[in-house]
Motif scaffolding. Sequence first.
Motif, PDB file in Angstrom:
ATOM      1  N   LYS A   4       0.866  -1.184   0.000  1.00  0.00           N
ATOM      2  CA  LYS A   4       0.000   0.000   0.000  1.00  0.00           C
ATOM      3  C   LYS A   4       0.898   1.228   0.000  1.00  0.00           C
ATOM      4  CE  LYS A   4      -4.062   1.866   2.241  1.00  0.00           C
ATOM      5  NZ  LYS A   4      -5.193   1.583   3.113  1.00  0.00           N
ATOM      6  N   THR A   5       0.677   2.098  -0.977  1.00  0.00           N
ATOM      7  CA  THR A   5       1.577   3.232  -1.181  1.00  0.00           C
ATOM      8  C   THR A   5       0.913   4.548  -0.805  1.00  0.00           C
ATOM      9  OG1 THR A   5       2.520   2.022  -3.031  1.00  0.00           O
ATOM     10  CG2 THR A   5       3.068   4.364  -2.893  1.00  0.00           C
ATOM     11  N   TYR A   6       1.606   5.352  -0.022  1.00  0.00           N
ATOM     12  CA  TYR A   6       1.149   6.696   0.357  1.00  0.00           C
ATOM     13  C   TYR A   6       2.137   7.712  -0.217  1.00  0.00           C
ATOM     14  CZ  TYR A   6      -1.339   4.046   3.965  1.00  0.00           C
ATOM     15  OH  TYR A   6      -2.127   3.150   4.622  1.00  0.00           O
ATOM     16  N   GLY A   7       1.710   9.000  -0.262  1.00  0.00           N
ATOM     17  CA  GLY A   7       2.660  10.076  -0.519  1.00  0.00           C
ATOM     18  C   GLY A   7       2.926  10.361  -1.978  1.00  0.00           C
ATOM     19  N   CYS A   8       4.165  10.746  -2.261  1.00  0.00           N
ATOM     20  CA  CYS A   8       4.489  11.326  -3.564  1.00  0.00           C
ATOM     21  C   CYS A   8       4.783  10.253  -4.610  1.00  0.00           C
ATOM     22  CB  CYS A   8       5.682  12.255  -3.419  1.00  0.00           C
ATOM     23  SG  CYS A   8       7.174  11.413  -2.841  1.00  0.00           S
ATOM     24  N   GLN A   9       5.027  10.706  -5.844  1.00  0.00           N
ATOM     25  CA  GLN A   9       5.302   9.785  -6.950  1.00  0.00           C
ATOM     26  C   GLN A   9       6.574   8.991  -6.722  1.00  0.00           C
ATOM     27  OE1 GLN A   9       4.782  13.290  -7.967  1.00  0.00           O
ATOM     28  NE2 GLN A   9       3.522  13.219  -9.802  1.00  0.00           N
ATOM     29  N   MET A  10       7.488   9.572  -5.926  1.00  0.00           N
ATOM     30  CA  MET A  10       8.732   8.830  -5.685  1.00  0.00           C
ATOM     31  C   MET A  10       8.432   7.565  -4.893  1.00  0.00           C
ATOM     32  SD  MET A  10      11.380  11.892  -5.334  1.00  0.00           S
ATOM     33  CE  MET A  10      12.618  10.709  -5.688  1.00  0.00           C
ATOM     34  N   ASN A  11       7.431   7.619  -4.041  1.00  0.00           N
ATOM     35  CA  ASN A  11       7.019   6.415  -3.322  1.00  0.00           C
ATOM     36  C   ASN A  11       6.371   5.399  -4.269  1.00  0.00           C
ATOM     37  OD1 ASN A  11       7.994   6.931  -0.792  1.00  0.00           O
ATOM     38  ND2 ASN A  11       6.003   6.965   0.225  1.00  0.00           N
ATOM     39  N   VAL A  12       5.635   5.899  -5.259  1.00  0.00           N
ATOM     40  CA  VAL A  12       5.039   5.001  -6.251  1.00  0.00           C
ATOM     41  C   VAL A  12       6.152   4.235  -6.972  1.00  0.00           C
ATOM     42  CG1 VAL A  12       3.661   4.894  -8.384  1.00  0.00           C
ATOM     43  CG2 VAL A  12       3.032   6.499  -6.561  1.00  0.00           C
ATOM     44  N   TYR A  13       7.169   4.988  -7.370  1.00  0.00           N
ATOM     45  CA  TYR A  13       8.327   4.382  -8.038  1.00  0.00           C
ATOM     46  C   TYR A  13       9.014   3.384  -7.110  1.00  0.00           C
ATOM     47  CZ  TYR A  13      12.895   4.178 -10.389  1.00  0.00           C
ATOM     48  OH  TYR A  13      14.055   3.754 -11.002  1.00  0.00           O
ATOM     49  N   ASP A  14       9.243   3.792  -5.852  1.00  0.00           N
ATOM     50  CA  ASP A  14       9.919   2.911  -4.894  1.00  0.00           C
ATOM     51  C   ASP A  14       9.138   1.625  -4.664  1.00  0.00           C
ATOM     52  OD1 ASP A  14      11.940   4.758  -4.591  1.00  0.00           O
ATOM     53  OD2 ASP A  14      11.189   5.572  -2.702  1.00  0.00           O
ATOM     54  N   SER A  15       7.809   1.726  -4.608  1.00  0.00           N
ATOM     55  CA  SER A  15       6.996   0.523  -4.376  1.00  0.00           C
ATOM     56  C   SER A  15       7.199  -0.492  -5.499  1.00  0.00           C
ATOM     57  CB  SER A  15       5.512   0.872  -4.264  1.00  0.00           C
ATOM     58  OG  SER A  15       5.268   1.543  -3.049  1.00  0.00           O
ATOM     59  N   GLU A  16       7.267   0.002  -6.727  1.00  0.00           N
ATOM     60  CA  GLU A  16       7.507  -0.909  -7.854  1.00  0.00           C
ATOM     61  C   GLU A  16       8.871  -1.580  -7.715  1.00  0.00           C
ATOM     62  OE1 GLU A  16       7.035   1.286 -11.523  1.00  0.00           O
ATOM     63  OE2 GLU A  16       4.954   1.792 -11.069  1.00  0.00           O
ATOM     64  N   ARG A  17       9.869  -0.787  -7.325  1.00  0.00           N
ATOM     65  CA  ARG A  17      11.228  -1.354  -7.174  1.00  0.00           C
ATOM     66  C   ARG A  17      11.268  -2.373  -6.039  1.00  0.00           C
ATOM     67  NH1 ARG A  17      10.811   1.599 -10.553  1.00  0.00           N
ATOM     68  NH2 ARG A  17      10.183  -0.384 -11.380  1.00  0.00           N
ATOM     69  N   MET A  18      10.539  -2.100  -4.943  1.00  0.00           N
ATOM     70  CA  MET A  18      10.537  -3.043  -3.828  1.00  0.00           C
ATOM     71  C   MET A  18       9.884  -4.357  -4.244  1.00  0.00           C
ATOM     72  SD  MET A  18      10.089  -0.830  -0.344  1.00  0.00           S
ATOM     73  CE  MET A  18       8.779   0.281  -0.750  1.00  0.00           C
ATOM     74  N   ALA A  19       8.806  -4.261  -5.023  1.00  0.00           N
ATOM     75  CA  ALA A  19       8.133  -5.472  -5.499  1.00  0.00           C
ATOM     76  C   ALA A  19       9.089  -6.290  -6.369  1.00  0.00           C
ATOM     77  CB  ALA A  19       6.873  -5.102  -6.277  1.00  0.00           C
ATOM     78  N   GLU A  20       9.851  -5.605  -7.216  1.00  0.00           N
ATOM     79  CA  GLU A  20      10.819  -6.317  -8.064  1.00  0.00           C
ATOM     80  C   GLU A  20      11.899  -6.979  -7.225  1.00  0.00           C
ATOM     81  OE1 GLU A  20      10.169  -3.171 -11.670  1.00  0.00           O
ATOM     82  OE2 GLU A  20      12.074  -3.181 -10.594  1.00  0.00           O
ATOM     83  N   ALA A  21      12.388  -6.242  -6.211  1.00  0.00           N
ATOM     84  CA  ALA A  21      13.453  -6.792  -5.361  1.00  0.00           C
ATOM     85  C   ALA A  21      12.948  -8.053  -4.651  1.00  0.00           C
ATOM     86  CB  ALA A  21      13.913  -5.750  -4.350  1.00  0.00           C
TER      87      ALA A  21
END
Length: 439
Positions: free
Chosen positions: A11-28
């Motif tokens: 679940k992602t909150y906040g700015c677009q950078m968090n959206v980007y980070d969430s995708e990267r975390m899912a990949e990791a």
Amino acid sequence: MPDAPKKLFIKTYGCQMNVYDSERMAEALGGNGYEQVGTPEEADMILLNTCHIREKAAEKVYSELGRYKGLKAANPDLKIGVAGCVAQAEGAEILRRQPLVDLVVGPQSYHRLPEMEAKLRDGGTALDTDFPEELKFDHLPGARKATRGPTAFLTVQEGCDKFCAFCVVPYTRGAEVSRPVSRVIAEAEALVAQGVREITLLGQNVNAYHGPDGSGTWGLARLIRRLAEISGLDRIRFTTSHPRDMDDDLIAAHGDCEKLMPYLHLPVQSGSDRILKRMNRGHTAEAYIRLVERIRAVRPDILMSGDFIVGFPEETEADFQATMDLVAEVGYGQCYSFKYSARPGTPAAERPLVDPAEANDRLHRLQALLARQQQQAQDAMVGKEVGVLFEKPGRLPGQMVGKSDHLHAVHVTCDAAPGVLARVKITESGPNSLGGMLV
Ligand code: SAH
Ligand code: SF4
Ligand code: F3S
């Protein structure tokens, strides 16, 4: 037989950078056998990627975590993690206060998630809120998973050294760093190879970008011009910018780089020099207005966007009027406005607050003006021809919806597929979107 994939809910909150980070975390975590799912009920791991910018952000995270109590009771193997800016700010306190939580990871160390997850399997907890020497981006899986549509975010810069008196970002994201030029280009090329046609470059201060390349560094304008050479990439955007970092080359790019879209998010926060100084913004209202004039001189149709804070400590009615005057002079197409809220640990948090009723009243007055300007900017598009990148079917049958060059949502009755960039004549302006027809 290989193990069945484990299920990850983010679940992602906040700015677009968090959206980007969430995708990267899912990949990791993909490397650890996780695939993403849409609901917490089916998950083996729940990750909250949190934001700390608003008042009581941490309290809201604790109450959200409390809701997972039943799920954890039903499935003792369920792992719960907190990532992002609240994780950075609260750190080990989260593990102390909420025993449901197994893992806490800050925004600069999530490339270590796979090791942390492995540790959880032995029944322990994991905490990492370092600002490591190494850049997380260089330690994440190289390939990005198939993206969902024709648009994508690409983080090129992170962190902030500006220390505006109200803001937590320099503390939660750390010092300003830029990703190397070659990495950004490789990631952009990979996205385009997957069908992405529009890339939004992200950074807390994206226009402060100074990415290393061999012996020198590149500014954002040079990076944009290089990315514009990628064939198949049609549109480039960037956000968020600071007025102090809007250099001549970047202004010029708005005039001569066709793929750079005519939309600029350039927060000013206040129109009063007295308040700007107390905010530690490093620019005056006049400098900001002159800057917008220079940008409009090279790109007259650019749609300006911004952020405002009202009720900053010691803001008087006259200071607020200066903000209203600045808005009237600039003319925005789209803005975000907030009532000041004290963030513990920031310099402004020590100062006396403006009367809350007064601050609310100012916020309403500012938002009424901004809403009028937004509607005017949208209405002014009627009769014009713009590019629209179609993204998905619209609400009505036979309809497609996409974003215009100026980032307006546009509905068109047509059978264009997602990813098609078409010329559209705008015929109507509704409350939140435009309507048009293919040219
Ligand atoms: N880096 C961006 C902003 C990041 S925070 C910039 O410099 O413009 C996004 C917005 O949240 C800010 O622009 C500001 O308007 C708002 N904001 C940040 N801290 C706030 C606070 N303490 N109270 C109210 N609004 C705040
Ligand atoms: Fe926060 Fe100011 Fe940095 Fe923006 S420039 S992230 S508002 S400190
Ligand atoms: Fe929020 Fe952190 Fe972004 S505080 S706005 S998620 S940088």
